[in-house]
Scaffold this active site. Sequence first.
Site, PDB file in Angstrom:
ATOM      1  N   ASP A 156       0.844  -1.205   0.000  1.00 34.44           N
ATOM      2  CA  ASP A 156       0.000   0.000   0.000  1.00 34.44           C
ATOM      3  C   ASP A 156       0.880   1.256   0.000  1.00 34.44           C
ATOM      4  O   ASP A 156       0.571   2.244  -0.675  1.00 34.44           O
ATOM      5  CB  ASP A 156      -0.926  -0.017   1.219  1.00 34.44           C
ATOM      6  CG  ASP A 156      -1.802  -1.265   1.238  1.00 34.44           C
ATOM      7  OD1 ASP A 156      -2.332  -1.622   0.169  1.00 34.44           O
ATOM      8  OD2 ASP A 156      -1.929  -1.890   2.304  1.00 34.44           O
ATOM      9  N   HIS A 176      -5.514  -3.649   5.426  1.00 31.72           N
ATOM     10  CA  HIS A 176      -5.127  -3.954   4.046  1.00 31.72           C
ATOM     11  C   HIS A 176      -6.320  -4.522   3.277  1.00 31.72           C
ATOM     12  O   HIS A 176      -6.321  -5.688   2.886  1.00 31.72           O
ATOM     13  CB  HIS A 176      -3.940  -4.918   4.005  1.00 31.72           C
ATOM     14  CG  HIS A 176      -3.544  -5.280   2.606  1.00 31.72           C
ATOM     15  ND1 HIS A 176      -2.981  -4.379   1.735  1.00 31.72           N
ATOM     16  CD2 HIS A 176      -3.680  -6.434   1.900  1.00 31.72           C
ATOM     17  CE1 HIS A 176      -2.778  -4.952   0.565  1.00 31.72           C
ATOM     18  NE2 HIS A 176      -3.194  -6.209   0.637  1.00 31.72           N
TER      19      HIS A 176
HETATM   20  N1  LIG Z   1      -0.325  -8.446   1.750  1.00 32.70           N
HETATM   21  C1  LIG Z   1      -0.382  -8.050   0.500  1.00 32.70           C
HETATM   22  O1  LIG Z   1      -0.198  -6.869   0.206  1.00 32.70           O
HETATM   23  C2  LIG Z   1      -0.606  -9.042  -0.612  1.00 32.70           C
HETATM   24  C3  LIG Z   1      -0.320  -8.689  -1.931  1.00 32.70           C
HETATM   25  C4  LIG Z   1      -0.521  -9.625  -2.931  1.00 32.70           C
HETATM   26  C5  LIG Z   1      -1.015 -10.892  -2.618  1.00 32.70           C
HETATM   27  N2  LIG Z   1      -1.290 -11.196  -1.327  1.00 32.70           N
HETATM   28  C6  LIG Z   1      -1.788 -12.538  -0.964  1.00 32.70           C
HETATM   29  O2  LIG Z   1      -0.695 -13.455  -0.981  1.00 32.70           O
HETATM   30  C7  LIG Z   1      -1.219 -14.788  -1.168  1.00 32.70           C
HETATM   31  C8  LIG Z   1      -0.413 -15.536  -2.229  1.00 32.70           C
HETATM   32  O3  LIG Z   1      -0.577 -14.930  -3.476  1.00 32.70           O
HETATM   33  P1  LIG Z   1       0.138 -15.553  -4.781  1.00 32.70           P
HETATM   34  O4  LIG Z   1      -0.217 -14.678  -5.907  1.00 32.70           O
HETATM   35  O5  LIG Z   1       1.564 -15.831  -4.486  1.00 32.70           O
HETATM   36  O6  LIG Z   1      -0.652 -16.933  -4.906  1.00 32.70           O
HETATM   37  P2  LIG Z   1      -0.168 -18.284  -5.661  1.00 32.70           P
HETATM   38  O7  LIG Z   1      -1.356 -19.156  -5.764  1.00 32.70           O
HETATM   39  O8  LIG Z   1       0.560 -17.934  -6.907  1.00 32.70           O
HETATM   40  O9  LIG Z   1       0.896 -18.904  -4.654  1.00 32.70           O
HETATM   41  C9  LIG Z   1       0.520 -19.379  -3.399  1.00 32.70           C
HETATM   42  C10 LIG Z   1       1.440 -20.511  -3.039  1.00 32.70           C
HETATM   43  O10 LIG Z   1       1.052 -20.957  -1.728  1.00 32.70           O
HETATM   44  C11 LIG Z   1       1.256 -22.358  -1.734  1.00 32.70           C
HETATM   45  N3  LIG Z   1       0.528 -22.984  -0.634  1.00 32.70           N
HETATM   46  C12 LIG Z   1      -0.793 -23.278  -0.532  1.00 32.70           C
HETATM   47  N4  LIG Z   1      -1.032 -23.870   0.648  1.00 32.70           N
HETATM   48  C13 LIG Z   1       0.153 -23.952   1.290  1.00 32.70           C
HETATM   49  C14 LIG Z   1       0.549 -24.479   2.543  1.00 32.70           C
HETATM   50  N5  LIG Z   1      -0.310 -25.053   3.385  1.00 32.70           N
HETATM   51  N6  LIG Z   1       1.848 -24.395   2.875  1.00 32.70           N
HETATM   52  C15 LIG Z   1       2.745 -23.812   2.048  1.00 32.70           C
HETATM   53  N7  LIG Z   1       2.437 -23.311   0.843  1.00 32.70           N
HETATM   54  C16 LIG Z   1       1.142 -23.385   0.489  1.00 32.70           C
HETATM   55  C17 LIG Z   1       0.784 -22.832  -3.106  1.00 32.70           C
HETATM   56  O11 LIG Z   1       1.293 -24.120  -3.406  1.00 32.70           O
HETATM   57  C18 LIG Z   1       1.347 -21.726  -3.984  1.00 32.70           C
HETATM   58  O12 LIG Z   1       2.643 -22.054  -4.466  1.00 32.70           O
HETATM   59  C19 LIG Z   1      -2.687 -14.603  -1.512  1.00 32.70           C
HETATM   60  O13 LIG Z   1      -3.479 -14.835  -0.361  1.00 32.70           O
HETATM   61  C20 LIG Z   1      -2.789 -13.145  -1.908  1.00 32.70           C
HETATM   62  O14 LIG Z   1      -4.070 -12.605  -1.730  1.00 32.70           O
HETATM   63  C21 LIG Z   1      -1.097 -10.298  -0.337  1.00 32.70           C
HETATM   64  O1  LIG Z   2      -5.569  -7.322  -4.121  1.00 29.05           O
HETATM   65  C1  LIG Z   2      -5.258  -8.457  -3.761  1.00 29.05           C
HETATM   66  O2  LIG Z   2      -6.083  -9.366  -3.677  1.00 29.05           O
HETATM   67  C2  LIG Z   2      -3.809  -8.782  -3.466  1.00 29.05           C
HETATM   68  C3  LIG Z   2      -3.171  -7.800  -2.550  1.00 29.05           C
HETATM   69  O3  LIG Z   2      -3.836  -7.681  -1.337  1.00 29.05           O
HETATM   70  C4  LIG Z   2      -2.924  -6.462  -3.178  1.00 29.05           C
HETATM   71  O4  LIG Z   2      -3.156  -5.447  -2.532  1.00 29.05           O
HETATM   72  O5  LIG Z   2      -2.440  -6.434  -4.326  1.00 29.05           O
END
Ligand SMILES: NC(=O)c1ccc[n+]([C@@H]2O[C@H](COP(=O)([O-])OP(=O)(O)OC[C@H]3O[C@@H](n4cnc5c(N)ncnc54)[C@H](O)[C@@H]3O)[C@@H](O)[C@H]2O)c1
Ligand SMILES: O=C(O)C[C@H](O)C(=O)O
Length: 343
Positions: free
Chosen positions: A179, A206
């Site tokens: 953010d 968030h």
């Molecule tokens: N905080 C933030 O600002 C922010 C920003 C972007 C994404 N996110 C979040 O981050 C998360 C991941 O996003 P992504 O795009 O990398 O998803 P993705 O699906 O590409 O990757 C997620 C990974 O987690 C793994 N996984 C699932 N269960 C698991 C477990 N029990 N133990 C270990 N690994 C496990 C999967 O195998 C996969 O490789 C999502 O929840 C997304 O919303 C948060």
């Molecule tokens: O928007 C989402 O779902 C992923 C993450 O929280 C973001 O802010 O990009």
Amino acid sequence: MKAALLTSVLRRSTAASTSVRAFTSEAAPERKVAILGAAGGIGQPLSLLMKLNPLVSRLALYDIAGTPGVAADVSHINTRSEVKGYAAEEQLGEALEGSDIVIIPAGVPRKPGMTRDDLFKINAGIVKSLCEAIAKYCPNALVNMISNPVNSTVPIAAEVFKSKGVYDERKLFGVTTLDVVRAKTFYAGKAKVNVADVNVPVIGGHAGITILPLLSQATPKANLSDEDIKALTKRTQDGGTEVVEAKAGKGSATLSMAYAGAVFADACLKGLNGAPDVVECSFVQSTVTELPFFASKVRLGKNGVEEVLGLGPLSDYEQQGLEALKAELKSSIEKGVAFVRSS
Ligand SMILES: NC(=O)c1ccc[n+]([C@@H]2O[C@H](COP(=O)([O-])OP(=O)(O)OC[C@H]3O[C@@H](n4cnc5c(N)ncnc54)[C@H](O)[C@@H]3O)[C@@H](O)[C@H]2O)c1
Ligand SMILES: O=C(O)C[C@H](O)C(=O)O
């Protein structure tokens, strides 16, 4: 890892003369970082960026699938840290043991039309079981929670740690750095200033309106109209959705999130190593408002959160935004707490 540091690390690591010695000579203490969900969209570029960080000496990459390939790939890079991949649940303990920082991007991402809260059903259980393992194998590690919905997954982690008798509020962080990264980029564009010079605190939580950029405190100062401020605030709040829609079903922010996660983990490492004045925004246990968790600037130190900083003076528009976000944030926090207490 600020942009300048990252650039310099990249430049040095690709130079023909670079050797591992160049990194070890920086005399940083031994630090182990574990990434849970390391083979995912965020996990892979984040593993790369943490491999480039000279403050890391051991990098443990854990996922339920695909980690051997990611670990083998990243391990060939010419930097200090030793990389190990862990692929199955029975290897999770070994991945976590001795970790100073555990970064959690494990879980499912959004598709167009979904809210972050729609991810709760799947991600709450994933985060809960990973935190149970952290409580067992590395209860003193700093936890950087990326998995959504962060407004609920951080309270879930806190409840798990409390139930295991290992909760230390200074060591649990919801990563809201993306953010700040977005607010800085959007503000720099509108104010026509160099983004490298920009600072914008982002408070609250968030998700949607719980994300509140404090543009009245943005530096360097710029003369923006009320309409500009409203548009920048809205774009920051909708930044995640902007990416989800642009990716059209192929997930949410991964590359900018990996950058943001690497910036935040680098700040945690610097704090652990005793660097002075390390301040970042993060969603932490807080008494800044009546809500038990809240994102604001925090000072990082040898034990994690050294000080949760106040909000500073808010404009009338920000004050209204603050009051407006409280109900949603409160209910997301309570949902996370209830999930652990009822299971
Ligand atoms: N905080 C933030 O600002 C922010 C920003 C972007 C994404 N996110 C979040 O981050 C998360 C991941 O996003 P992504 O795009 O990398 O998803 P993705 O699906 O590409 O990757 C997620 C990974 O987690 C793994 N996984 C699932 N269960 C698991 C477990 N029990 N133990 C270990 N690994 C496990 C999967 O195998 C996969 O490789 C999502 O929840 C997304 O919303 C948060
Ligand atoms: O928007 C989402 O779902 C992923 C993450 O929280 C973001 O802010 O990009």
